[in-house]
Scaffold this motif. Structure first.
Motif, mmCIF file in Angstrom:
data_model
loop_
_atom_site.group_PDB
_atom_site.id
_atom_site.type_symbol
_atom_site.label_atom_id
_atom_site.label_comp_id
_atom_site.label_asym_id
_atom_site.label_seq_id
_atom_site.Cartn_x
_atom_site.Cartn_y
_atom_site.Cartn_z
ATOM 1 N N GLN A 147 0.822 -1.212 0.000
ATOM 2 C CA GLN A 147 0.000 0.000 0.000
ATOM 3 C C GLN A 147 0.858 1.265 0.000
ATOM 4 O OE1 GLN A 147 -2.205 -0.978 3.613
ATOM 5 N NE2 GLN A 147 -4.058 -1.357 2.411
ATOM 6 N N LEU A 148 2.165 1.076 -0.059
ATOM 7 C CA LEU A 148 3.104 2.189 -0.011
ATOM 8 C C LEU A 148 3.870 2.289 -1.325
ATOM 9 C CD1 LEU A 148 4.598 1.478 3.531
ATOM 10 C CD2 LEU A 148 2.881 3.216 2.969
ATOM 11 N N SER A 149 4.293 3.481 -1.668
ATOM 12 C CA SER A 149 5.152 3.672 -2.833
ATOM 13 C C SER A 149 6.554 3.159 -2.525
ATOM 14 C CB SER A 149 5.211 5.155 -3.193
ATOM 15 O OG SER A 149 5.913 5.881 -2.182
ATOM 16 N N GLY A 150 7.374 3.058 -3.550
ATOM 17 C CA GLY A 150 8.755 2.613 -3.342
ATOM 18 C C GLY A 150 9.509 3.525 -2.394
ATOM 19 N N GLY A 151 9.320 4.837 -2.553
ATOM 20 C CA GLY A 151 9.988 5.775 -1.660
ATOM 21 C C GLY A 151 9.540 5.633 -0.225
ATOM 22 N N GLN A 152 8.249 5.391 -0.048
ATOM 23 C CA GLN A 152 7.729 5.211 1.309
ATOM 24 C C GLN A 152 8.259 3.926 1.931
ATOM 25 O OE1 GLN A 152 3.579 5.514 0.311
ATOM 26 N NE2 GLN A 152 3.452 7.666 0.915
ATOM 27 N N ARG A 153 8.379 2.882 1.139
ATOM 28 C CA ARG A 153 8.940 1.631 1.655
ATOM 29 C C ARG A 153 10.382 1.840 2.114
ATOM 30 N NH1 ARG A 153 7.006 -2.679 -3.020
ATOM 31 N NH2 ARG A 153 4.845 -1.965 -3.112
ATOM 32 N N GLN A 154 11.139 2.629 1.340
ATOM 33 C CA GLN A 154 12.519 2.892 1.733
ATOM 34 C C GLN A 154 12.566 3.655 3.047
ATOM 35 O OE1 GLN A 154 15.293 1.685 1.493
ATOM 36 N NE2 GLN A 154 16.527 2.661 -0.106
ATOM 37 N N ARG A 155 11.640 4.569 3.235
ATOM 38 C CA ARG A 155 11.620 5.322 4.483
ATOM 39 C C ARG A 155 11.220 4.448 5.677
ATOM 40 N NH1 ARG A 155 8.212 10.548 3.576
ATOM 41 N NH2 ARG A 155 7.398 9.529 1.707
ATOM 42 N N VAL A 156 10.352 3.461 5.438
ATOM 43 C CA VAL A 156 10.061 2.487 6.496
ATOM 44 C C VAL A 156 11.333 1.731 6.860
ATOM 45 C CG1 VAL A 156 8.779 0.392 7.103
ATOM 46 C CG2 VAL A 156 7.631 2.231 5.863
ATOM 47 N N ALA A 157 12.110 1.341 5.847
ATOM 48 C CA ALA A 157 13.360 0.620 6.095
ATOM 49 C C ALA A 157 14.347 1.489 6.882
ATOM 50 C CB ALA A 157 13.977 0.173 4.774
ATOM 51 N N ILE A 158 14.375 2.769 6.587
ATOM 52 C CA ILE A 158 15.258 3.680 7.319
ATOM 53 C C ILE A 158 14.798 3.803 8.767
ATOM 54 C CG2 ILE A 158 16.007 6.094 7.512
ATOM 55 C CD1 ILE A 158 15.880 6.167 4.408
ATOM 56 N N ALA A 159 13.496 3.930 8.966
ATOM 57 C CA ALA A 159 12.963 4.014 10.333
ATOM 58 C C ALA A 159 13.281 2.746 11.105
ATOM 59 C CB ALA A 159 11.457 4.246 10.290
ATOM 60 N N ARG A 160 13.188 1.595 10.449
ATOM 61 C CA ARG A 160 13.507 0.326 11.112
ATOM 62 C C ARG A 160 14.975 0.286 11.542
ATOM 63 N NH1 ARG A 160 12.925 -4.598 7.270
ATOM 64 N NH2 ARG A 160 14.709 -3.469 6.410
ATOM 65 N N ALA A 161 15.853 0.844 10.730
ATOM 66 C CA ALA A 161 17.269 0.888 11.102
ATOM 67 C C ALA A 161 17.507 1.832 12.273
ATOM 68 C CB ALA A 161 18.110 1.319 9.900
ATOM 69 N N LEU A 162 16.770 2.916 12.322
ATOM 70 C CA LEU A 162 16.964 3.911 13.371
ATOM 71 C C LEU A 162 16.397 3.480 14.720
ATOM 72 C CD1 LEU A 162 16.029 7.163 11.415
ATOM 73 C CD2 LEU A 162 18.320 6.344 11.973
ATOM 74 N N VAL A 163 15.368 2.639 14.709
ATOM 75 C CA VAL A 163 14.615 2.359 15.935
ATOM 76 C C VAL A 163 15.449 1.636 16.986
ATOM 77 C CG1 VAL A 163 13.627 0.094 15.345
ATOM 78 C CG2 VAL A 163 12.288 1.731 16.705
ATOM 79 N N THR A 164 16.473 0.911 16.583
ATOM 80 C CA THR A 164 17.307 0.190 17.546
ATOM 81 C C THR A 164 18.389 1.066 18.170
ATOM 82 O OG1 THR A 164 18.802 -0.560 15.794
ATOM 83 C CG2 THR A 164 16.942 -2.003 16.346
ATOM 84 N N LYS A 165 18.495 2.305 17.685
ATOM 85 C CA LYS A 165 19.499 3.253 18.181
ATOM 86 C C LYS A 165 20.912 2.660 18.087
ATOM 87 C CE LYS A 165 16.086 5.331 21.271
ATOM 88 N NZ LYS A 165 15.735 5.721 22.661
ATOM 89 N N PRO A 166 21.305 2.221 16.883
ATOM 90 C CA PRO A 166 22.614 1.576 16.728
ATOM 91 C C PRO A 166 23.755 2.581 16.781
ATOM 92 C CG PRO A 166 21.612 1.887 14.593
ATOM 93 C CD PRO A 166 20.587 2.336 15.609
ATOM 94 N N ALA A 167 24.959 2.083 17.088
ATOM 95 C CA ALA A 167 26.142 2.933 17.053
ATOM 96 C C ALA A 167 26.554 3.226 15.615
ATOM 97 C CB ALA A 167 27.292 2.254 17.796
ATOM 98 N N ILE A 168 26.333 2.254 14.718
ATOM 99 C CA ILE A 168 26.762 2.353 13.327
ATOM 100 C C ILE A 168 25.557 2.179 12.427
ATOM 101 C CG2 ILE A 168 28.231 1.341 11.525
ATOM 102 C CD1 ILE A 168 29.949 0.220 13.890
#
Length: 229
Positions: A147-168
């Motif tokens: 239900q999301l555009s390609g750009g929106q899917r990429q932003r979900v992926a970015i949010a998923r990476a950020l949510v764990t608060k990684p060092a790298i």
């Protein structure tokens, strides 16, 4: 910089593959120091070794030769369980093909990494909502990927990476599927993670508007770092 601030050290890193009866050298003797709070870009054409290097940095693969130290630990000698632990604790990934769960909502996709850390459900939901708001998807939290555009899917992926608060944070073409406005927003966010939030950010990108914002740019060719600008 003080050597004590080095977070990643690569020494004589090589990666070889067999393609049938032929050997192929994907990485050829790379030496590289990456510092805490660095934000750097890696550029190179297809086949240059850029993706292989990102996989090794993300502890998704082992080097054939050489030494990779992450916060002083030689990760090239660790077993799979130990590598998985490092990935879970230290590294956030943004993949070019999103790697989202197709039947899960954006919110559920972003919450997923926190399940493995045993974060309570209320906190998981709050952190995922905050991460999605950071990438401008506060009104798409209940949408599944198709239900999301390609750009929106990429932003979900970015949010998923950020949510764990990684060092790298390792990002492969993080703005590749975004329009110019959203690309600028995401690029600024990645840089802010290094400059204001203590992250070490490495971005592989062909987007000149992304690359020009990074103070250190590594150019790769034939499995080696050719120059730094």
């Amino acid at each position: 910089m003080n050597p004590a601030e080095i977070i990643i050290e690569l020494r004589s890193i090589a990666k070889h593959y067999m393609m049938g009866s032929e050997g192929f050298c994907a990485l050829n003797g790379i030496d590289l120091d990456i510092y805490l709070n660095d934000y750097i870009a890696i550029v190179g054409s297809s086949g240059s070794g850029k993706s292989t290097l990102m996989n090794l940095l993300g502890c998704l693969d082992y080097p054939t030769d050489g030494e990779y130290r992450l916060k002083g630990t030689n990760v090239a000698t660790l077993d799979e369980n130990s590598l998985a632990g490092i990935r879970n604790r230290e590294i956030g990934f943004i993949f070019q093909n999103f790697n989202l769960l197709p039947r899960a909502s954006a919110l559920q996709n972003v919450m997923q990494p926190l399940i493995y850390r045993g974060v309570p459900i209320d906190e998981r939901k709050q952190r995922a909502q905050e991460a999605l708001s950071m990438v401008g998807l506060q009104d798409r939290m209940d949408h599944v990927p198709n239900q999301l555009s390609g750009g929106q899917r990429q932003r979900v992926a970015i949010a998923r990476a950020l949510v764990t608060k990684p060092a790298i944070l390792l990002a492969d073409e993080p703005t590749g599927n975004l329009d110019s406005h959203n690309a600028k927003v995401i690029s600024s966010m990645l840089i802010d993670l290094a400059t204001s939030r203590g992250k070490t950010v490495l971005v592989a990108s062909h987007d000149p508007k992304v690359v020009e914002q990074f103070p250190r740019v590594y150019h790769m060719r034939d499995g080696a770092v050719q120059q730094v600008t």
